[in-house]
Design a protein around this motif. Structure first.
Motif, mmCIF file in Angstrom:
data_model
loop_
_atom_site.group_PDB
_atom_site.id
_atom_site.type_symbol
_atom_site.label_atom_id
_atom_site.label_comp_id
_atom_site.label_asym_id
_atom_site.label_seq_id
_atom_site.Cartn_x
_atom_site.Cartn_y
_atom_site.Cartn_z
ATOM 1 N N THR A 273 0.834 -1.209 0.000
ATOM 2 C CA THR A 273 0.000 0.000 0.000
ATOM 3 C C THR A 273 0.870 1.261 0.000
ATOM 4 O O THR A 273 0.498 2.273 -0.604
ATOM 5 C CB THR A 273 -0.968 0.023 1.204
ATOM 6 N N GLN B 37 1.832 1.878 -3.494
ATOM 7 C CA GLN B 37 0.684 2.423 -4.242
ATOM 8 C C GLN B 37 0.553 3.916 -3.982
ATOM 9 O O GLN B 37 0.370 4.712 -4.902
ATOM 10 C CB GLN B 37 -0.627 1.764 -3.770
ATOM 11 N N ALA B 38 0.632 4.278 -2.683
ATOM 12 C CA ALA B 38 0.495 5.695 -2.330
ATOM 13 C C ALA B 38 1.662 6.478 -2.921
ATOM 14 O O ALA B 38 1.479 7.603 -3.387
ATOM 15 C CB ALA B 38 0.462 5.853 -0.810
ATOM 16 N N TRP C 85 1.415 7.806 -6.483
ATOM 17 C CA TRP C 85 0.658 9.045 -6.684
ATOM 18 C C TRP C 85 1.496 10.260 -6.357
ATOM 19 O O TRP C 85 1.194 11.362 -6.754
ATOM 20 C CB TRP C 85 -0.613 9.026 -5.823
ATOM 21 N N LYS C 86 2.548 10.004 -5.572
ATOM 22 C CA LYS C 86 3.401 11.143 -5.214
ATOM 23 C C LYS C 86 4.632 11.177 -6.108
ATOM 24 O O LYS C 86 5.571 11.911 -5.856
ATOM 25 C CB LYS C 86 3.824 11.031 -3.751
#
Ligand SMILES: Cc1ncc(C[n+]2csc(CCOP(=O)(O)OP(=O)(O)O)c2C)c(N)n1
Ligand SMILES: [Mg+2]
Length: 771
Positions: free
Chosen positions: A680, A683-684, A687-688
């Motif tokens: 996870t 995944q996060a 986005w960054k």
């Protein structure tokens, strides 16, 4: 300890009012003044705060010493913030943002609040009990010479009366009595109201007896000075007053002076006439609300008189919502004053509109210097303490030798070897267990390091030369604290020992052992320990249906899922002794690392053939959550994924199937928890803008995108079945979904589909689906 002089009492009364105002205003501001974009109720507990402001003023501005530590009743959080606001250790910004993102937290939080919070509170009862275990840790540290006697403090818990229904409080005081705990003040805000209603009358008479039986001194602060004098002069009135039920008393407090008059008139007729002419309605209300917990002189005298180290329970009678319009109303728990009521209070407090946040607004010039002096004096020792890490060097921990071992036995061996080798880490380990020391393999360690007791206790069996594997002498040098069977106490003890670095600036390495299924018994206390970022090693063993003949009541199923969802706790489940040694070493480092956390080791009594390693390349992967025990071929179409004690079944199945399924791999998962977190986080991160794939993505990308995973765990299959979501591969999850039962391993593994046949079937099915 300074005795309070009359001017101090006056100043303390003013501070009490100031706290009542600031706490009420902080909550009001959050609910009625601050913009509310989402329309969610903000909330706060003005009544619970008002109930305690006198007690907290007397404590923080008079009674507390610099080394004293306090657990504040959760719903009095705003009072604690107001105190720190007056002490200049809380900002107006944080108060204006009370219950907002980044603002003062609703319930005192060690980790989230900027003010010093000694113990987080929120789940009622736990904040009370942890003070008892912290006091025990203080005794431990002074006994070992790591803390000066002169630096000892007192541990104070501020308790809502309804909290006394929480069983964990009684488990704690029973354990405390065994260990002769001291330096505790538990102060009950006895407002006779809970969340829902007024509290039951009958039980309250018994609480003092329960505490007395456990060696506590009980001090009841029932009346303030004024009321006490009047009731002594009028014994009949006193008799009547004391017979009022909680509900009647609360209703009268709510209704006020006129209602008291009508009631006394109805009760005593002409006998009360003279008495009633001496008081107008306001004076009557003020007289009957002069309870011990609101009378500054009474509070200060009681605190001054309890300066020895005897654990003391103060029962301070109070009124919920004291001084507010809903004082005593049974529904006032979450009650909020409306703007008109708030304005009336503001005026009564002498606070000018627009100057609500001024700290000493409305205090007359005569009183101000006394108040300022008290505030100044009380700053001492109430700063936020820096956390210190990295003081203890953790040596490499070798794996215990032996071709066949269980992880539980290896755990015992590792600790024994550590003890024999000696050193800083070994000396700073504190073990504890709720009556399962022997059956979780801590026995050899305890034989070496002894039980901790402030007063020496001889091992009678040893003295009488009766043969026993356990040598259980106790002294103030011992390093194992034996607890009775109360798993909640285990976790509170781990929380307290795990906060030793923060509370006492002395790092300890707590290790607690229990049977894996009984984690559930202390789950909220475990969560509480993690919420405060206490650092410890939890060793849960035995686990799973691999426990065989012990049967279903002791066979755990879901703890890996609990761990998967528990922040602050990392789950490791080793199959082999060398993995366990690496994990223990790592867990010790994590305890003493600012970015570390606590570790939960799920172990087994099943002795298995150890795996022969070509090199150490498995190690990093094992600490990251998984590694290839049998490497897959390029773009393999299937793999077995297994965790912990069932590894022999996975290996055997791999052997059987590898000719039929070319490139078949065997992935050893050591921590679904870490793998999931990594996934996870990646995944996060995407986005960054950071694109590093997680450990599990790297592992699984060795397989074909359409590959099938047969997952195997002696636990709920959902512990591993989620792996299919990582790259979209197919999963056939094997694991335990029904309660276990007695039986041999072969019987149970066959019945619960953890054996080779089940793996073969699952693999066949998944390959068919792919095909
Ligand atoms: C374990 C747990 N259960 C329930 C709650 C919800 N709750 C919050 S306060 C409270 C009771 C409040 O009564 P009391 O302790 O007497 O405090 P008071 O507000 O009267 O001072 C309850 C049930 C909680 N915080 N924790
Ligand atoms: Mg209450």
């Amino acid at each position: 300890m300074l005795k309070a002089v009359a001017t101090d009492i006056e100043a303390l009364r003013i501070l009490d009012e100031r706290l009542r105002w600031l706490s009420a205003w902080t909550i009001h501001h959050a609910n009625h003044v601050r913009e509310n974009d989402d329309g969610l109720k903000v909330g706060g507990h003005q009544a619970s705060c008002a109930s305690m402001t006198a007690i907290m003023a007397a404590l923080y501005f008079h009674a507390l010493g610099p080394n004293d530590r306090v657990a504040v009743k959760p719903h009095a959080g705003p009072v604690l913030h107001a105190i720190h606001y007056l002490l200049a250790s809380q900002s107006r910004d944080a108060l204006e943002n009370f219950r907002g993102f980044g603002g003062a937290q609703s319930y005192p939080s060690r980790t989230k609040d900027k003010i010093p919070v000694d113990f987080s509170t929120g789940s009622v009862g736990l904040g009370v009990a942890i003070t008892l275990f912290a006091s025990l840790v203080q005794d431990y540290l002074t006994a070992r010479g790591w803390m000066d006697e002169a630096d000892r403090g007192r541990f104070v818990a501020l308790i809502g009366d309804a909290e006394l229904d929480e069983g964990n409080i009684y488990e704690a005081i029973i354990e405390g009595a065994k260990h002769d705990v001291r330096n505790l003040w538990w102060i009950i805000d006895y407002n006779r109201q809970s969340l829902d209603a007024t509290s039951a009358d009958r039980m309250f008479e018994r609480f003092d007896e329960i505490f007395k039986s456990c060696g506590w001194r009980v001090v009841e602060l029932r009346y303030g000075k004024k009321l006490s004098t009047v009731l002594t002069e009028h014994p009949t009135l006193k008799g009547w007053f004391e017979k009022l039920s909680n509900a009647e008393l609360s209703a009268l407090h709510y209704q006020g002076g006129a209602a008291w008059r009508t009631r006394l008139d109805a009760e005593f007729g002409k006998d009360a006439a003279q008495f009633l002419t001496e008081y107008d309605d306001d004076a009557l209300a003020s007289l009957f609300t002069d309870l011990g917990g609101h009378c500054m002189e009474t509070l200060v005298e009681a605190f001054d008189a309890a300066q020895d180290d005897v654990p003391t329970l103060f029962i301070a009678w109070t009124i919920k919502g004291f001084g507010l319009p809903f004082a005593g109303h049974k529904d006032n728990h979450a009650g909020l004053m409306n703007p008109t009521q708030l304005a009336t209070l503001r005026e009564a407090m002498g606070v000018r509109e627009g100057e609500e946040w001024e700290k000493l607004q409305g205090i007359g010039d005569n009183a101000r210097p006394g108040v300022e002096a008290l505030i100044e004096k009380s700053r001492i020792g109430r700063d936020k303490r820096a956390r210190h890490f990295g003081a203890v060097s953790v040596p490499a921990i070798p794996a215990p030798a032996g071709e066949e071992q269980s992880t539980q036995a290896a755990f015992g061996r590792i600790l024994l070897d550590l003890s024999k080798a000696g050193g800083d880490l070994a000396d700073r380990i504190l073990t504890t267990s709720p009556d399962v020391t022997v059956s979780t393999n801590l026995g050899a360690w305890v034989n070496q390091r002894g039980l901790f007791r402030r007063d020496e206790i001889a091992d009678v069996f040893a003295r009488e030369k009766i043969a026993s594997a356990q040598k259980w002498g106790a002294s103030n040098n011992g390093q194992h604290i034996e607890l009775g069977i109360a798993e909640s106490n285990l976790f509170l003890m781990l929380a307290a020992v795990g906060l030793s670095g923060d509370l006492f600036d002395q790092r300890l390495f707590p290790i607690g052992t229990l049977y894996d299924p009984f984690i559930a018994r202390g789950l909220d206390a475990l969560n509480y320990a993690c919420y405060q970022d206490a650092r410890f090693l939890l060793v849960a063993t035995p686990s799973g249906i691999t426990l065989g003949p012990e049967g279903g009541a002791h066979q755990s199923i879901n703890p890996p899922l609990i761990a998967l969802g528990q922040p602050g706790l990392r789950h490791y489940e080793p199959a082999y002794a060398d993995e366990l040694a690496a994990m223990m070493e790592h867990a010790f480092r994590l305890i003493d690392d600012p970015d570390g956390e606590s570790t939960y080791l799920r172990l087994s009594t099943r002795s298995i053939q150890q795996f022969e390693r070509a090199d150490d390349s498995w190690r990093d992967g094992a600490l990251a959550g998984g590694y290839w025990l049998r490497e897959p071929g390029p773009n393999a179409e299937a793999t077995i994924v297994a965790m912990g004690a069932v590894m022999p079944e996975a290996l055997a199945a791999w052997d059987d199937l590898r000719n039929d399924i070319p490139g078949l791999g065997l992935l050893a998962v050591t921590s679904p928890d870490l793998l999931h977190r990594g996934w996870t986080a990646a995944q996060a991160g995407r986005w960054k803008g950071t694109r590093a794939p997680s450990h599990i993505e790297q592992l699984l990308s060795r397989l074909s995108r359409s590959a099938g995973l047969v997952t195997l765990a002696d636990a709920a299959p959902a512990s591993l079945s989620w792996l299919g979501g990582v790259l979209g591969q197919r999963v056939s999850p094997l694991g335990v979904e029904k309660f276990g039962q007695t039986g041999s391993l072969a019987d149970l593994y066959a019945a619960y589909r953890l054996d080779g046949a089940a793996i073969t079937e699952a693999a066949a099915e998944i390959l068919l689906q792919i095909g």
